[in-house]
Design a protein around this motif. Structure first.
Motif, mmCIF file in Angstrom:
data_model
loop_
_atom_site.group_PDB
_atom_site.id
_atom_site.type_symbol
_atom_site.label_atom_id
_atom_site.label_comp_id
_atom_site.label_asym_id
_atom_site.label_seq_id
_atom_site.Cartn_x
_atom_site.Cartn_y
_atom_site.Cartn_z
ATOM 1 N N ASN A 229 49.440 48.151 29.719
ATOM 2 C CA ASN A 229 50.171 47.981 30.982
ATOM 3 C C ASN A 229 49.684 48.995 32.005
ATOM 4 O O ASN A 229 49.486 50.159 31.678
ATOM 5 N N GLY A 230 49.481 48.512 33.220
ATOM 6 C CA GLY A 230 49.065 49.412 34.296
ATOM 7 C C GLY A 230 47.572 49.705 34.318
ATOM 8 O O GLY A 230 47.112 50.519 35.109
ATOM 9 N N ALA A 231 46.792 49.021 33.453
ATOM 10 C CA ALA A 231 45.353 49.300 33.377
ATOM 11 C C ALA A 231 44.601 48.812 34.615
ATOM 12 O O ALA A 231 43.497 49.278 34.903
ATOM 13 N N GLY A 232 45.192 47.864 35.324
ATOM 14 C CA GLY A 232 44.538 47.355 36.530
ATOM 15 C C GLY A 232 44.117 45.890 36.447
ATOM 16 O O GLY A 232 43.378 45.396 37.298
ATOM 17 N N LYS A 233 44.632 45.171 35.450
ATOM 18 C CA LYS A 233 44.241 43.775 35.265
ATOM 19 C C LYS A 233 44.716 42.901 36.426
ATOM 20 O O LYS A 233 43.930 42.158 37.015
ATOM 21 N N SER A 234 46.010 42.996 36.736
ATOM 22 C CA SER A 234 46.545 42.145 37.809
ATOM 23 C C SER A 234 45.869 42.464 39.139
ATOM 24 O O SER A 234 45.548 41.563 39.911
ATOM 25 N N THR A 235 45.644 43.750 39.388
ATOM 26 C CA THR A 235 44.987 44.144 40.631
ATOM 27 C C THR A 235 43.595 43.525 40.705
ATOM 28 O O THR A 235 43.179 43.001 41.745
ATOM 29 N N THR A 236 42.870 43.551 39.589
ATOM 30 C CA THR A 236 41.522 42.976 39.564
ATOM 31 C C THR A 236 41.584 41.474 39.832
ATOM 32 O O THR A 236 40.798 40.941 40.629
HETATM 33 N N1 LIG Z 1 50.877 47.201 45.500
HETATM 34 C C1 LIG Z 1 50.745 48.335 44.815
HETATM 35 N N2 LIG Z 1 51.081 49.526 45.366
HETATM 36 C C2 LIG Z 1 50.950 50.671 44.680
HETATM 37 N N3 LIG Z 1 50.483 50.760 43.424
HETATM 38 C C3 LIG Z 1 50.126 49.623 42.808
HETATM 39 C C4 LIG Z 1 50.240 48.351 43.468
HETATM 40 N N4 LIG Z 1 49.818 47.385 42.609
HETATM 41 C C5 LIG Z 1 49.447 48.032 41.470
HETATM 42 N N5 LIG Z 1 49.640 49.359 41.587
HETATM 43 C C6 LIG Z 1 49.331 50.377 40.571
HETATM 44 O O1 LIG Z 1 48.019 50.142 40.120
HETATM 45 C C7 LIG Z 1 47.903 50.351 38.715
HETATM 46 C C8 LIG Z 1 47.386 49.081 38.059
HETATM 47 O O2 LIG Z 1 48.367 48.070 38.096
HETATM 48 P P1 LIG Z 1 48.152 46.567 37.609
HETATM 49 O O3 LIG Z 1 49.412 45.821 37.858
HETATM 50 O O4 LIG Z 1 46.903 46.043 38.169
HETATM 51 O O5 LIG Z 1 47.944 46.781 36.047
HETATM 52 P P2 LIG Z 1 47.982 45.698 34.907
HETATM 53 O O6 LIG Z 1 46.859 46.044 33.996
HETATM 54 O O7 LIG Z 1 48.009 44.340 35.462
HETATM 55 O O8 LIG Z 1 49.323 46.064 34.186
HETATM 56 P P3 LIG Z 1 50.562 45.146 33.811
HETATM 57 O O9 LIG Z 1 50.184 44.464 32.545
HETATM 58 O O10 LIG Z 1 51.653 46.177 33.631
HETATM 59 O O11 LIG Z 1 50.795 44.228 34.980
HETATM 60 C C9 LIG Z 1 49.283 50.770 38.260
HETATM 61 O O12 LIG Z 1 49.309 52.176 38.211
HETATM 62 C C10 LIG Z 1 50.196 50.240 39.337
HETATM 63 O O13 LIG Z 1 51.363 51.030 39.426
#
Ligand SMILES: Nc1ncnc2c1ncn2[C@@H]1O[C@H](COP(=O)(O)OP(=O)(O)OP(=O)(O)O)[C@@H](O)[C@H]1O
Length: 303
Positions: free
Chosen positions: A36-43
């Motif tokens: 969780n929080g690795a950056g998958k959704s952001t990518t």
């Molecule tokens: N809009 C935003 N504003 C500030 N920080 C963000 C934002 N979106 C993501 N983050 C931060 O960026 C990092 C990566 O988040 P992301 O959601 O991409 O991870 P993830 O791998 O998809 O995790 P998860 O499985 O929990 O969704 C986290 O530290 C999150 O708090």
């Protein structure tokens, strides 16, 4: 094909994605894995042009998402926690999407059948179960019959039947030659679904390899040996080309051979052994080990 080229994303002082590069190829399911929080959704959001990279770029079949002429026909996506207007019927939700993307009305019926919602297509989406909402999301992703599909944590909250359905669907789409990327924080799920793995932690690439190679390289399966002559045993095993380490309780752990081979080596050198046992390591453990630092950092750094 998806080409992720050295992308980074900062939110204030948070570095969500940090110089990430990888390629997602057609004809296979690529698992996009990270805690969780690795950056998958952001990518994934950057792949879809929903977030702009602070640096780098993502090309889908050679072009950025924003410059695709008919995006829904090029890329289909199922995002986490998608919001669908609850008052609309499944049919009208899809019809609205189809019409705003110049997709023929007949395709709506086709995708409803594909995901098994044809019988409830006139019902309000607000009354749908999570599994039905997920199927509707898949129907929307498939509407434009796109060659590239992105699924962000598609099995979250689904029952075993729903999980199997999504898994079979993704494998089927890949078998048709499409490019399929699926994110998950569950290694065990990816081991069943994916052909290839891209693992990230703290926004950085940790592994990019076939599932089989990943297992071979990271599973850490070994043979545990207890003997009253550990030094001599270690020499014999090392001379035979095995990697050996001493466990906390003093037992030896040998990597790179089966238990039978180690028993034979011990016997050939007249070594007394009290235990020779194969120790399997689950993929989940391999994943935890690989991403351990990233998770620890997160716990210390907080969100
Ligand atoms: N809009 C935003 N504003 C500030 N920080 C963000 C934002 N979106 C993501 N983050 C931060 O960026 C990092 C990566 O988040 P992301 O959601 O991409 O991870 P993830 O791998 O998809 O995790 P998860 O499985 O929990 O969704 C986290 O530290 C999150 O708090």
């Amino acid at each position: 094909m998806i080409d992720v080229r050295n992308i980074s994303k900062r939110y204030g002082s948070t570095v969500a994605v940090d110089g990430l590069s990888f390629t997602v190829r057609p004809g296979q399911v690529t698992g996009f894995l990270g805690p969780n929080g690795a950056g998958k959704s952001t990518t994934i959001r950057m792949m879809l042009g929903l977030d702009r990279p602070s640096a780098g770029e993502v090309l889908i079949d050679g072009r950025s998402y924003r410059s695709q002429v008919s995006p829904l026909r090029r890329v289909g996506a199922l995002l986490e926690a998608r919001s669908v207007h609850g008052g609309r019927s499944a049919y009208h939700h899809l019809l609205w999407l189809a019409q705003s993307n110049r997709i023929p009305r007949a395709r709506v019926r086709e995708v409803l059948t594909l995901v098994g919602l044809e019988g409830v297509s006139k019902r309000r989406v607000g009354g749908f179960s999570l599994g039905m909402v997920q199927r509707l999301g898949v129907a929307a992703a498939l509407l434009g019959d796109p060659p590239v599909l992105l699924f962000d944590e598609p099995v979250n909250g689904l029952d075993p039947e729903g999980i199997r359905w999504i898994r079979d669907l993704m494998r089927g789409l890949a078998a048709e030659g499409r490019t399929v990327l699926v994110s998950s924080h569950l290694m065990s799920e990816m081991a069943l679904t994916a052909d290839h793995l891209v693992v990230i932690g703290r926004g950085r690439l940790l592994a990019d390899s076939g599932v089989q190679e990943f297992v071979a390289e990271h599973s850490g399966s070994h043979v545990r040996i207890r003997t009253p002559e550990p030094e001599r045993m270690r020499d014999v095993l090392t001379a035979a080309g095995l990697r050996v380490r001493t466990a906390e309780d003093g037992a030896l752990e040998a990597y790179g051979a089966e238990a039978a081979r180690i028993g034979e080596l011990a016997s050939a050198h007249r070594l007394t052994v009290h235990e020779v046992s194969a120790q399997g390591a689950s993929l989940e453990e391999a994943f935890m080990r690989l991403t351990g630092d990233a998770v620890q950092y997160r716990a210390e750094g907080g969100r």
